[in-house]
Design a protein around this motif. Structure first.
Motif, PDB file in Angstrom:
ATOM      1  N   LEU A   1       0.839  -1.198   0.000  1.00 54.46           N
ATOM      2  CA  LEU A   1       0.000   0.000   0.000  1.00 54.46           C
ATOM      3  C   LEU A   1       0.875   1.250   0.000  1.00 54.46           C
ATOM      4  N   ASP A   2       0.419   2.271  -0.710  1.00 52.13           N
ATOM      5  CA  ASP A   2       1.139   3.548  -0.818  1.00 52.13           C
ATOM      6  C   ASP A   2       0.599   4.501   0.248  1.00 52.13           C
ATOM      7  N   ARG A   3       1.333   4.637   1.346  1.00 53.14           N
ATOM      8  CA  ARG A   3       0.841   5.437   2.464  1.00 53.14           C
ATOM      9  C   ARG A   3       0.601   6.898   2.068  1.00 53.14           C
ATOM     10  N   ASP A   4       1.521   7.499   1.298  1.00 52.05           N
ATOM     11  CA  ASP A   4       1.358   8.898   0.902  1.00 52.05           C
ATOM     12  C   ASP A   4       0.120   9.086   0.032  1.00 52.05           C
ATOM     13  N   PHE A   5      -0.069   8.166  -0.918  1.00 52.01           N
ATOM     14  CA  PHE A   5      -1.265   8.239  -1.770  1.00 52.01           C
ATOM     15  C   PHE A   5      -2.529   8.119  -0.913  1.00 52.01           C
ATOM     16  N   LEU A   6      -2.501   7.163   0.023  1.00 57.77           N
ATOM     17  CA  LEU A   6      -3.677   6.934   0.855  1.00 57.77           C
ATOM     18  C   LEU A   6      -3.987   8.137   1.735  1.00 57.77           C
ATOM     19  N   LYS A   7      -2.940   8.756   2.282  1.00 55.75           N
ATOM     20  CA  LYS A   7      -3.174   9.937   3.119  1.00 55.75           C
ATOM     21  C   LYS A   7      -3.803  11.058   2.313  1.00 55.75           C
ATOM     22  N   ASP A   8      -3.282  11.304   1.121  1.00 54.25           N
ATOM     23  CA  ASP A   8      -3.855  12.345   0.263  1.00 54.25           C
ATOM     24  C   ASP A   8      -5.287  12.008  -0.126  1.00 54.25           C
ATOM     25  N   PHE A   9      -5.518  10.728  -0.451  1.00 54.19           N
ATOM     26  CA  PHE A   9      -6.859  10.295  -0.866  1.00 54.19           C
ATOM     27  C   PHE A   9      -7.875  10.540   0.247  1.00 54.19           C
ATOM     28  N   PHE A  10      -7.576  10.046   1.463  1.00 54.64           N
ATOM     29  CA  PHE A  10      -8.527  10.184   2.555  1.00 54.64           C
ATOM     30  C   PHE A  10      -8.632  11.623   3.034  1.00 54.64           C
ATOM     31  N   GLN A  11      -7.531  12.361   3.009  1.00 56.17           N
ATOM     32  CA  GLN A  11      -7.580  13.768   3.410  1.00 56.17           C
ATOM     33  C   GLN A  11      -8.543  14.534   2.509  1.00 56.17           C
ATOM     34  N   GLN A  12      -8.410  14.310   1.208  1.00 52.04           N
ATOM     35  CA  GLN A  12      -9.271  15.013   0.253  1.00 52.04           C
ATOM     36  C   GLN A  12     -10.716  14.544   0.347  1.00 52.04           C
ATOM     37  N   ALA A  13     -10.907  13.218   0.399  1.00 59.06           N
ATOM     38  CA  ALA A  13     -12.263  12.673   0.409  1.00 59.06           C
ATOM     39  C   ALA A  13     -13.025  13.058   1.670  1.00 59.06           C
ATOM     40  N   LEU A  14     -12.381  12.941   2.834  1.00 58.54           N
ATOM     41  CA  LEU A  14     -13.068  13.247   4.083  1.00 58.54           C
ATOM     42  C   LEU A  14     -13.325  14.740   4.237  1.00 58.54           C
ATOM     43  N   THR A  15     -12.366  15.570   3.838  1.00 59.95           N
ATOM     44  CA  THR A  15     -12.566  17.019   3.906  1.00 59.95           C
ATOM     45  C   THR A  15     -13.722  17.445   2.996  1.00 59.95           C
ATOM     46  N   GLU A  16     -13.762  16.861   1.799  1.00 60.63           N
ATOM     47  CA  GLU A  16     -14.819  17.215   0.846  1.00 60.63           C
ATOM     48  C   GLU A  16     -16.186  16.713   1.308  1.00 60.63           C
ATOM     49  N   LYS A  17     -16.253  15.434   1.713  1.00 56.91           N
ATOM     50  CA  LYS A  17     -17.546  14.841   2.044  1.00 56.91           C
ATOM     51  C   LYS A  17     -18.075  15.327   3.390  1.00 56.91           C
ATOM     52  N   MET A  18     -17.164  15.570   4.345  1.00 59.50           N
ATOM     53  CA  MET A  18     -17.608  16.016   5.664  1.00 59.50           C
ATOM     54  C   MET A  18     -17.709  17.530   5.750  1.00 59.50           C
ATOM     55  N   LYS A  19     -17.331  18.227   4.647  1.00 55.48           N
ATOM     56  CA  LYS A  19     -17.452  19.691   4.566  1.00 55.48           C
ATOM     57  C   LYS A  19     -16.775  20.373   5.755  1.00 55.48           C
ATOM     58  N   ASP A  20     -15.535  19.944   6.013  1.00 55.69           N
ATOM     59  CA  ASP A  20     -14.787  20.499   7.127  1.00 55.69           C
ATOM     60  C   ASP A  20     -13.315  20.182   6.904  1.00 55.69           C
ATOM     61  N   VAL A  21     -12.451  20.905   7.595  1.00 56.12           N
ATOM     62  CA  VAL A  21     -11.015  20.613   7.541  1.00 56.12           C
ATOM     63  C   VAL A  21     -10.736  19.512   8.556  1.00 56.12           C
ATOM     64  N   ILE A  22     -10.437  18.328   8.061  1.00 55.23           N
ATOM     65  CA  ILE A  22     -10.251  17.164   8.916  1.00 55.23           C
ATOM     66  C   ILE A  22      -8.772  16.780   8.944  1.00 55.23           C
ATOM     67  N   ASP A  23      -8.234  16.584  10.154  1.00 51.38           N
ATOM     68  CA  ASP A  23      -6.861  16.102  10.311  1.00 51.38           C
ATOM     69  C   ASP A  23      -6.877  14.584  10.168  1.00 51.38           C
ATOM     70  N   VAL A  24      -6.314  14.071   9.068  1.00 46.64           N
ATOM     71  CA  VAL A  24      -6.371  12.643   8.759  1.00 46.64           C
ATOM     72  C   VAL A  24      -4.973  12.047   8.780  1.00 46.64           C
ATOM     73  N   SER A  25      -4.824  10.908   9.415  1.00 49.86           N
ATOM     74  CA  SER A  25      -3.579  10.144   9.340  1.00 49.86           C
ATOM     75  C   SER A  25      -3.907   8.714   8.949  1.00 49.86           C
ATOM     76  N   VAL A  26      -2.935   8.025   8.365  1.00 49.17           N
ATOM     77  CA  VAL A  26      -3.127   6.652   7.879  1.00 49.17           C
ATOM     78  C   VAL A  26      -2.148   5.730   8.589  1.00 49.17           C
ATOM     79  N   GLU A  27      -2.659   4.618   9.074  1.00 47.73           N
ATOM     80  CA  GLU A  27      -1.823   3.591   9.693  1.00 47.73           C
ATOM     81  C   GLU A  27      -1.983   2.281   8.924  1.00 47.73           C
TER      82      GLU A  27
END
Length: 449
Positions: A399-425
């Motif tokens: 798995l590409d951690r950097d890709f995943l972080k960018d993916f979830f950061q963008q998706a969650l910020t967009e869908k939740m309509k808020d600035v969300i601090d996202v990390s991937v483990e």
């Protein structure tokens, strides 16, 4: 007016669609309404006959099952000699599980699964018809019939094409959909107005959202002009507190439904509270950690065999839920065996800084979109902490951690309509709760002081 509406949707909309899709249910429904009163021995004989036909079909037409024994099973207990089918095996060997027999008219089905990783399978048209028939039989125990208006507290797909398809299905089923993916108190006010105009006969959907809707109505001191016959809850554990709150606010009985996306309906609750198994379609086993049948009165992992799906036979499939058989005879008169309880599944809702709530299934739609990117994973979990940050845990290789972080950061910020601090483990496995529950979406509350 309501009887005319029901007639139109049942006979002029729903039934023609069944014919077009070759999923005519009424012969199956009639047989199920007779067999629900058969003796346990007669039902077990039906299961054994269906099981032997399925095993023969699977051995001859699905490469994965070519090693099944050719001899017929003498009893249901003999099924123990056949290996379990795990979710990971289904996901990684789907092509080997497909039947090569022509004419089955398979339907694609995609489910998030209890670990969050998407599972795609096929179900034959005939199998779908029998699944639908079992569902409508279960609803009939709650006083619900085909064509009755439904308010569905459920997810709304993210993609436009999928949303349009969902709207079409809702129209055919004579139902209105209330999004369980993102909701606030102002949304509940809008939902209530829509429902008072639509006038549903019953609610169907996630336990958590229906309860929160009930709590909103009660806290606001509202007396809704909605006359419900029943409320059917599904997808989450229904607690006694949930049941009492919902029944008190809406003035009707709550009926629990248990199933999973891969096989459909597994059990429905009758008016006396018995969670009756759909034994004519599904064979259910409970096993311990070593794969052996549990003793009477003990809880075990639920293993199912779908007796009616010939397009992609699922034999001894471990769905990663846990349950316990009831030892009591239900007073309703049905002879179908019952589950005493089911556990092992729970989705929390997560929130943004404005307090808007996002139901757990909302995040599984994001996971489905991730799967299209080529990232291969076997499990996922979303955990939100008191500071509203979200940790996404994934199980998989390369798995590409950097890709995943960018993916979830963008998706969650967009869908939740808020600035969300996202990390991937990236983890080796998703740990279960002490109770045995596997929570795909989990919110950790701040400690009380």
């Amino acid at each position: 007016m309501s009887s005319l509406n029901k007639f139109i949707f049942k006979y002029l909309v729903y039934c023609p669609v069944l014919l077009i899709r070759r999923e005519w249910i009424f012969g199956h429904l009639s047989r199920l309404k007779r067999s629900q009163y058969y003796s346990r021995k007669a039902i077990e004989q039906i299961q054994l006959e269906k099981l032997n036909r399925l095993l023969s079909h699977a051995r001859q037409t699905a490469p994965y099952y070519k090693g099944l024994p050719a001899d017929k099973l003498e009893s249901l207990a003999d099924l123990r000699n056949i290996p379990f089918l795990e979710k990971d095996t289904l996901r990684e060997n789907a092509e080997q599980l497909y039947s090569n027999r022509e004419g089955l008219k398979p339907r694609p089905k995609t489910t998030g699964g209890s670990t969050g990783a998407a599972v795609t399978l096929r179900k034959s048209a005939e199998g779908m018809a029998q699944e639908l028939a079992a569902t409508w039989r279960g609803y009939s125990w709650a006083g619900i019939d085909i064509g009755d208006k439904q308010a569905r507290f459920w997810g709304v797909p993210h993609e436009k094409k999928d949303r349009l398809r969902a709207k079409l299905i809702d129209f055919v089923a004579n139902r209105t959909r209330l999004s369980a993916f993102a909701f606030s108190e102002s949304d509940f006010g809008k939902y209530l107005k829509n429902l008072e105009k639509f006038k549903p006969k019953y609610f169907y959907g996630y336990v958590s959202m229906i309860r929160q809707f009930a709590e909103y109505i009660e806290s606001e001191g509202i007396s809704p002009s909605i006359e419900l016959v029943a409320i059917i809850t599904t997808a989450e554990v229904l607690t006694q507190s949930d049941r009492e709150t919902i029944e008190r606010v809406f003035g009707c009985k709550v009926y629990n439904e248990y199933g999973c996306g891969e096989v459909g309906t597994i059990a429905h609750e009758c008016e006396f509270g018995g969670l009756h198994l759909t034994s004519e379609n599904i064979l259910v086993e409970l096993v311990d950690d070593n794969g052996n049948p549990v003793s009477s009165g003990e809880a075990g992992e639920i293993v199912v065999t779908d007796l009616v799906n010939y397009s992609m036979p699922l034999i001894r499939y471990k769905i990663r839920d846990y349950g316990e058989f009831s030892e009591k005879e239900c007073t309703c008169g049905l002879s179908l065996p019952c589950l005493e309880r089911v556990f092992g599944r729970e989705y929390d809702y997560l929130v943004n800084s404005r307090g808007d709530r996002f139901h757990g299934e909302f995040f599984l739609y994001i996971v489905e979109n991730l799967a299209k990117s080529g990232q291969t994973f076997r499990g996922v979990q979303f955990v939100q902490y008191p500071d509203l940050s979200i940790v996404v845990r994934l199980v998989g290789k390369n798995l590409d951690r950097d890709f995943l972080k960018d993916f979830f950061q963008q998706a969650l910020t967009e869908k939740m309509k808020d600035v969300i601090d996202v990390s991937v483990e990236l983890v080796r496995e998703i740990e279960r709760e002490h109770s045995g529950k596997l929570r795909v979406v989990k919110r950790i509350s701040a400690p009380n002081h």
